[in-house]
Design a protein around this motif. Structure first.
Motif, PDB file in Angstrom:
ATOM      1  N   VAL A 102       0.821  -1.067   0.139  1.00 24.79           N
ATOM      2  CA  VAL A 102       0.039   0.048  -0.177  1.00 24.79           C
ATOM      3  C   VAL A 102       0.624   1.130  -0.040  1.00 24.79           C
ATOM      4  CG1 VAL A 102      -1.710   1.275   1.331  1.00 24.79           C
ATOM      5  CG2 VAL A 102      -1.874  -1.082   0.973  1.00 24.79           C
ATOM      6  N   ALA A 103       2.089   1.175   0.925  1.00 23.45           N
ATOM      7  CA  ALA A 103       2.623   2.481   0.885  1.00 23.45           C
ATOM      8  C   ALA A 103       3.475   2.674  -0.446  1.00 23.45           C
ATOM      9  CB  ALA A 103       3.771   2.239   2.188  1.00 23.45           C
ATOM     10  N   GLU A 104       3.848   1.732  -1.119  1.00 21.36           N
ATOM     11  CA  GLU A 104       4.492   2.004  -2.290  1.00 21.36           C
ATOM     12  C   GLU A 104       3.587   1.859  -3.276  1.00 21.36           C
ATOM     13  OE1 GLU A 104       8.260  -0.287  -2.487  1.00 21.36           O
ATOM     14  OE2 GLU A 104       8.199  -0.343  -0.411  1.00 21.36           O
ATOM     15  N   GLY A 105       2.334   2.052  -3.450  1.00 20.82           N
ATOM     16  CA  GLY A 105       1.423   2.404  -4.261  1.00 20.82           C
ATOM     17  C   GLY A 105       0.896   1.390  -5.222  1.00 20.82           C
ATOM     18  N   HIS A 106       1.007   0.026  -4.835  1.00 25.77           N
ATOM     19  CA  HIS A 106       0.575  -1.054  -5.619  1.00 25.77           C
ATOM     20  C   HIS A 106      -0.689  -1.811  -5.194  1.00 25.77           C
ATOM     21  CE1 HIS A 106       4.676  -1.407  -7.059  1.00 25.77           C
ATOM     22  NE2 HIS A 106       5.178  -1.552  -5.672  1.00 25.77           N
ATOM     23  N   LEU A 107      -1.457  -1.152  -4.027  1.00 24.03           N
ATOM     24  CA  LEU A 107      -2.456  -1.566  -3.585  1.00 24.03           C
ATOM     25  C   LEU A 107      -3.307  -0.593  -2.817  1.00 24.03           C
ATOM     26  CD1 LEU A 107      -3.007  -4.854  -3.849  1.00 24.03           C
ATOM     27  CD2 LEU A 107      -2.549  -4.840  -1.378  1.00 24.03           C
ATOM     28  N   SER A 108      -4.395  -0.659  -3.127  1.00 19.88           N
ATOM     29  CA  SER A 108      -5.281   0.489  -2.130  1.00 19.88           C
ATOM     30  C   SER A 108      -5.417  -0.158  -0.665  1.00 19.88           C
ATOM     31  CB  SER A 108      -6.757   0.614  -2.938  1.00 19.88           C
ATOM     32  OG  SER A 108      -7.505  -0.451  -2.602  1.00 19.88           O
ATOM     33  N   ALA A 109      -5.803   0.855   0.110  1.00 25.01           N
ATOM     34  CA  ALA A 109      -5.959   0.336   1.578  1.00 25.01           C
ATOM     35  C   ALA A 109      -7.139  -0.616   1.753  1.00 25.01           C
ATOM     36  CB  ALA A 109      -6.171   1.734   2.363  1.00 25.01           C
ATOM     37  N   GLU A 110      -7.953  -0.145   0.881  1.00 27.34           N
ATOM     38  CA  GLU A 110      -9.346  -1.087   0.993  1.00 27.34           C
ATOM     39  C   GLU A 110      -9.006  -2.533   0.556  1.00 27.34           C
ATOM     40  OE1 GLU A 110      -9.819   1.890  -1.311  1.00 27.34           O
ATOM     41  OE2 GLU A 110      -9.499   2.690   0.705  1.00 27.34           O
ATOM     42  N   ALA A 111      -8.408  -2.506  -0.559  1.00 29.84           N
ATOM     43  CA  ALA A 111      -7.738  -3.985  -1.257  1.00 29.84           C
ATOM     44  C   ALA A 111      -6.796  -4.457  -0.199  1.00 29.84           C
ATOM     45  CB  ALA A 111      -7.174  -3.616  -2.501  1.00 29.84           C
ATOM     46  N   ALA A 112      -6.008  -4.036   0.496  1.00 27.86           N
ATOM     47  CA  ALA A 112      -4.981  -4.459   1.425  1.00 27.86           C
ATOM     48  C   ALA A 112      -5.737  -5.245   2.327  1.00 27.86           C
ATOM     49  CB  ALA A 112      -4.278  -3.590   1.844  1.00 27.86           C
ATOM     50  N   GLU A 113      -6.995  -4.248   2.847  1.00 28.71           N
ATOM     51  CA  GLU A 113      -7.795  -4.757   4.154  1.00 28.71           C
ATOM     52  C   GLU A 113      -8.533  -6.141   3.967  1.00 28.71           C
ATOM     53  OE1 GLU A 113     -11.079  -2.186   6.292  1.00 28.71           O
ATOM     54  OE2 GLU A 113      -8.848  -0.908   6.229  1.00 28.71           O
ATOM     55  N   GLN A 114      -9.157  -6.193   2.599  1.00 30.22           N
ATOM     56  CA  GLN A 114      -9.654  -7.441   2.081  1.00 30.22           C
ATOM     57  C   GLN A 114      -8.870  -8.529   1.982  1.00 30.22           C
ATOM     58  OE1 GLN A 114     -12.769  -7.068  -1.079  1.00 30.22           O
ATOM     59  NE2 GLN A 114     -12.632  -9.412  -1.218  1.00 30.22           N
ATOM     60  N   ARG A 115      -7.695  -8.328   1.630  1.00 30.53           N
ATOM     61  CA  ARG A 115      -6.826  -9.253   1.207  1.00 30.53           C
ATOM     62  C   ARG A 115      -6.304  -9.979   2.578  1.00 30.53           C
ATOM     63  NH1 ARG A 115      -5.001 -13.709  -0.689  1.00 30.53           N
ATOM     64  NH2 ARG A 115      -2.845 -13.842  -1.215  1.00 30.53           N
ATOM     65  N   THR A 116      -6.084  -8.978   3.676  1.00 29.14           N
ATOM     66  CA  THR A 116      -5.663  -9.340   4.813  1.00 29.14           C
ATOM     67  C   THR A 116      -6.575 -10.529   5.262  1.00 29.14           C
ATOM     68  OG1 THR A 116      -4.788  -6.930   5.143  1.00 29.14           O
ATOM     69  CG2 THR A 116      -4.685  -8.693   6.930  1.00 29.14           C
ATOM     70  N   ARG A 117      -8.126 -10.062   5.200  1.00 30.78           N
ATOM     71  CA  ARG A 117      -8.894 -10.848   5.876  1.00 30.78           C
ATOM     72  C   ARG A 117      -8.985 -12.356   5.058  1.00 30.78           C
ATOM     73  NH1 ARG A 117     -12.174  -6.219   6.236  1.00 30.78           N
ATOM     74  NH2 ARG A 117     -12.898  -6.531   4.091  1.00 30.78           N
ATOM     75  N   GLU A 118      -8.791 -12.400   3.755  1.00 33.40           N
ATOM     76  CA  GLU A 118      -8.765 -13.422   2.926  1.00 33.40           C
ATOM     77  C   GLU A 118      -7.935 -14.291   3.348  1.00 33.40           C
ATOM     78  OE1 GLU A 118      -9.639 -11.880  -1.209  1.00 33.40           O
ATOM     79  OE2 GLU A 118      -7.881 -13.339  -1.554  1.00 33.40           O
ATOM     80  N   ILE A 119      -6.505 -13.736   3.794  1.00 31.06           N
ATOM     81  CA  ILE A 119      -5.174 -14.561   4.074  1.00 31.06           C
ATOM     82  C   ILE A 119      -5.595 -15.085   5.465  1.00 31.06           C
ATOM     83  CG2 ILE A 119      -2.900 -14.529   4.601  1.00 31.06           C
ATOM     84  CD1 ILE A 119      -2.566 -12.459   2.219  1.00 31.06           C
ATOM     85  N   ALA A 120      -6.161 -14.311   6.381  1.00 31.23           N
ATOM     86  CA  ALA A 120      -6.423 -14.729   7.671  1.00 31.23           C
ATOM     87  C   ALA A 120      -7.171 -16.037   7.579  1.00 31.23           C
ATOM     88  CB  ALA A 120      -6.874 -13.642   8.489  1.00 31.23           C
ATOM     89  N   ALA A 121      -8.208 -16.105   6.666  1.00 28.93           N
ATOM     90  CA  ALA A 121      -9.301 -17.085   6.442  1.00 28.93           C
ATOM     91  C   ALA A 121      -8.379 -18.291   5.927  1.00 28.93           C
ATOM     92  CB  ALA A 121     -10.478 -16.834   5.845  1.00 28.93           C
ATOM     93  N   GLU A 122      -7.690 -18.053   4.929  1.00 29.21           N
ATOM     94  CA  GLU A 122      -6.853 -19.161   4.360  1.00 29.21           C
ATOM     95  C   GLU A 122      -5.957 -19.872   5.231  1.00 29.21           C
ATOM     96  OE1 GLU A 122      -5.213 -18.218   0.463  1.00 29.21           O
ATOM     97  OE2 GLU A 122      -4.340 -20.125   0.067  1.00 29.21           O
ATOM     98  N   LEU A 123      -5.192 -19.169   6.066  1.00 28.73           N
ATOM     99  CA  LEU A 123      -4.528 -19.687   7.214  1.00 28.73           C
ATOM    100  C   LEU A 123      -5.104 -20.291   8.056  1.00 28.73           C
ATOM    101  CD1 LEU A 123      -1.927 -16.603   7.513  1.00 28.73           C
ATOM    102  CD2 LEU A 123      -1.420 -18.586   6.948  1.00 28.73           C
ATOM    103  N   ALA A 124      -6.203 -19.830   8.678  1.00 31.60           N
ATOM    104  CA  ALA A 124      -7.085 -20.622   9.549  1.00 31.60           C
ATOM    105  C   ALA A 124      -7.504 -22.120   8.940  1.00 31.60           C
ATOM    106  CB  ALA A 124      -8.290 -19.712  10.058  1.00 31.60           C
ATOM    107  N   ALA A 125      -7.858 -22.104   7.614  1.00 34.16           N
ATOM    108  CA  ALA A 125      -8.237 -23.272   7.170  1.00 34.16           C
ATOM    109  C   ALA A 125      -7.208 -24.211   6.777  1.00 34.16           C
ATOM    110  CB  ALA A 125      -9.181 -22.779   5.732  1.00 34.16           C
ATOM    111  N   THR A 126      -6.252 -23.527   6.489  1.00 35.25           N
ATOM    112  CA  THR A 126      -5.263 -24.506   5.695  1.00 35.25           C
ATOM    113  C   THR A 126      -3.835 -24.549   6.409  1.00 35.25           C
ATOM    114  OG1 THR A 126      -4.192 -23.107   4.215  1.00 35.25           O
ATOM    115  CG2 THR A 126      -6.200 -24.370   3.522  1.00 35.25           C
ATOM    116  N   GLY A 127      -3.420 -23.451   7.168  1.00 33.70           N
ATOM    117  CA  GLY A 127      -2.036 -23.438   7.797  1.00 33.70           C
ATOM    118  C   GLY A 127      -1.146 -22.689   6.869  1.00 33.70           C
ATOM    119  N   GLY A 128      -1.734 -22.444   5.631  1.00 36.53           N
ATOM    120  CA  GLY A 128      -0.635 -21.777   4.843  1.00 36.53           C
ATOM    121  C   GLY A 128      -1.449 -20.859   3.851  1.00 36.53           C
TER     122      GLY A 128
END
Ligand code: ARG
Length: 388
Positions: A33-59
Motif C-alpha cells: 500500500v505504502a508503495e502504491g501497488h495496492l489500495s488500502a481497501e484492497a489490502a484490508e480485504q486481502r488481509t482478511r482473505e489470507i487470515a481465513a486461508e491460514l485458519a483453514a489450511t495453515g498456509g
C-alpha cells in the motif's frame, strides 16, 4: 509424501489468534500500500482473505503481485548487495507449481536449466529470480538445491592437502562424490546440481554445457595472459538462500544477475583460499614476488581484474566495474532517502574488494539492518564426510 498445494476449502474458525505468518502477511500488504501497488481497501480485504486461508489450511498462496513486488522489496532490503539500484528491474518466474505433488526432482532440475538459459539471454544477462513452492504447512522445509550457486566449479582435495579447482566447494564436491558423481579432475569442472525435496533423497544432475556459458580470460595488453588458462562462468546464480516473504519461506529461489569485475578478479580468482592466481599473474608480469614491498600482489590484482573486465566485454557478456556499481549504489541510496526509506547495507559487502577508497561508498557509513521481506542464508544439507 508432499501435501498438495491446492487446499480444500474448509470452514473458518471464528476466533483465530493472529499468528506470525498472518502478521508478516499484513506487514507485506502494508508495504505494498505504502508503495502504491495496492489500495488500502484492497489490502484490508486481502488481509482478511489470507487470515481465513491460514485458519483453514495453515498456509496461503500469494498473489502474483505480492510475489513480484515482494521479491523486489526483498532484494532492496538485502544488506549484502551493491547492485540494488536495479531492484525494480527484477523479473520473477513463477514456478510454484513445478514438481509439487510428486516430489519430482527432475522437474525442478529442468526448470533450473531453463532458468540459466533465460538469465543468460545471449550474453545480455537478466535479473531473474525463479520461485518454487514455499515451505508447506506442517512440512520441515521446502525444496532445496545443495549448491550455493547453480554454476560452480568443483574443488578436489589432493593427498598433499592442496586443491585442484575451487577450494570454496571442496565439501560439496566430496559430498557429491560420495553420491557417485565423478568429475574430470580439471580446475574448472562444473559441479552437478543436487536437488532435494524435504524428507526425500537428494538426486544429482549434470548441467548441459549449453546452459553453462563461460568466459576465457585474456588481457588487453599481455598476450601471455591467455595461456594461464583462467576462465569463469558468465554470471552468478545464488541458489542456497531463502526468500522470506510475507510469512512464507521460499527455500528454492535462484537469483541471477550480472557480475562486477572485482568479484571475479579480486576475489574468486585471487583469494588465497580460492583460486590463488596472483603469484602466477605476477610471474607473468615479471614482478619480484619474494618481497611484499614490491607490491606484486596489488599490481597483479589490478591486471587480473582488468583482464576480467576486458574478456567479458570482448565476449559480449554483461559485467560492470566497481566504480560504476558504487556510483549507482549511492544514487540508489539517495533515491531511497527521497522515498523516506533507509538503505540497509553492510559496508564490508558494499565496498569493492579492490580500490575501495577510490569509490564513493568508502566515505559513507551503513547499517546492516535486517528488515522483511529479505533473502537469508540457509544451513547446508550435505552430511559431513568421515575423512575430516
Ligand atoms: N560473489 C559471488 C561470486 O563471485 C556472487 C554474488 C552475487 N553477485 C552478483 N553480481 N549478483 O560468484
Amino acid at each position: 509424501m508432499k501435501t498438495s498445494h491446492l487446499r480444500a476449502a474448509q470452514s473458518v474458525p471464528s476466533t483465530q489468534p493472529v499468528g506470525p505468518v498472518a502478521a508478516e502477511a499484513a506487514d507485506l500488504l502494508r508495504q505494498l500500500v505504502a508503495e502504491g501497488h495496492l489500495s488500502a481497501e484492497a489490502a484490508e480485504q486481502r488481509t482478511r482473505e489470507i487470515a481465513a486461508e491460514l485458519a483453514a489450511t495453515g498456509g496461503y498462496r500469494q498473489s502474483d503481485q505480492e510475489l513480484l513486488q515482494g521479491a523486489r522489496i526483498a532484494w532492496r532490503n538485502n544488506p549484502q548487495c551493491i547492485g540494488k539500484f536495479y531492484w525494480k528491474g527484477l523479473e520473477v518466474w513463477d514456478c510454484r507449481e513445478v514438481g509439487v505433488g510428486g516430489c519430482d526432482e527432475s522437474g525442478l532440475f529442468e526448470v533450473l536449466v531453463e532458468h540459466l538459459r533465460l538469465a543468460w539471454n545471449g550474453g545480455k544477462v537478466r535479473l531473474l529470480l525463479t520461485v518454487f513452492t514455499p515451505t508447506e504447512p506442517g512440512m520441515p522445509g521446502g525444496p532445496r538445491v545443495w549448491n550455493g550457486q547453480l554454476i560452480r566449479y568443483a574443488g578436489y582435495r589432493q593427498h598433499d592437502g592442496s586443491v585442484v579447482g575451487d577450494p570454496g566447494t571442496v565439501e560439496l564436491t566430496e559430498a557429491v562424490q560420495r553420491m557417485g558423481w565423478r568429475g574430470q579432475g580439471t580446475e574448472y569442472d562444473v559441479l552437478p546440481l543436487v536437488v532435494q525435496w524435504p524428507g526425500g533423497e537428494p538426486r544429482w544432475f549434470e548441467l548441459p554445457s549449453d546452459a553453462v556459458p563461460e568466459v576465457r580470460i585474456s588481457h588487453p595488453e599481455y598476450p601471455w595472459f591467455e595461456a594461464l588458462g583462467l576462465r569463469w562462468h558468465a554470471f552468478p546464480t545464488i541458489s542456497d538462500q531463502v526468500l522470506e516473504l510475507g510469512g512464507l519461506r521460499y527455500t528454492l529461489a535462484p537469483f541471477s544477475a550480472w557480475y562486477t569485475c572485482a568479484e571475479i578478479g579480486a576475489r574468486n580468482l585471487s583469494d588465497t583460499n580460492r583460486y590463488d592466481k596472483l603469484p602466477a599473474v605476477a610471474r607473468g608480469m615479471g614482478l619480484d614476488t619474494t618481497r611484499d614491498r614490491t607490491l606484486w600482489r596489488d599490481r597483479a590484482l589490478l591486471e587480473l581484474t582488468a583482464a576480467v573486465l576486458h574478456s567479458y566485454d570482448q565476449a559480449g557478456v554483461s559485467i560492470i566495474d566497481h566504480h560504476f556499481a558504487t556510483k549507482q549504489f549511492v544514487r540508489h541510496e539517495e533515491r531511497e532517502h527521497k522515498h523516506g526509506r533507509g538503505c540497509p547495507a553492510d559496508w564490508s559487502a558494499i565496498v569493492p574488494a579492490t580500490s575501495g577508497s577510490t569509490t564513493p561508498v568508502w566515505q559513507r557509513r551503513y547499517e546492516p539492518t535486517r528488515v522483511h521481506p529479505n533473502f537469508a542464508p540457509q544451513p547446508t544439507l550435505w552430511p559431513s564426510g568421515t575423512d575430516g
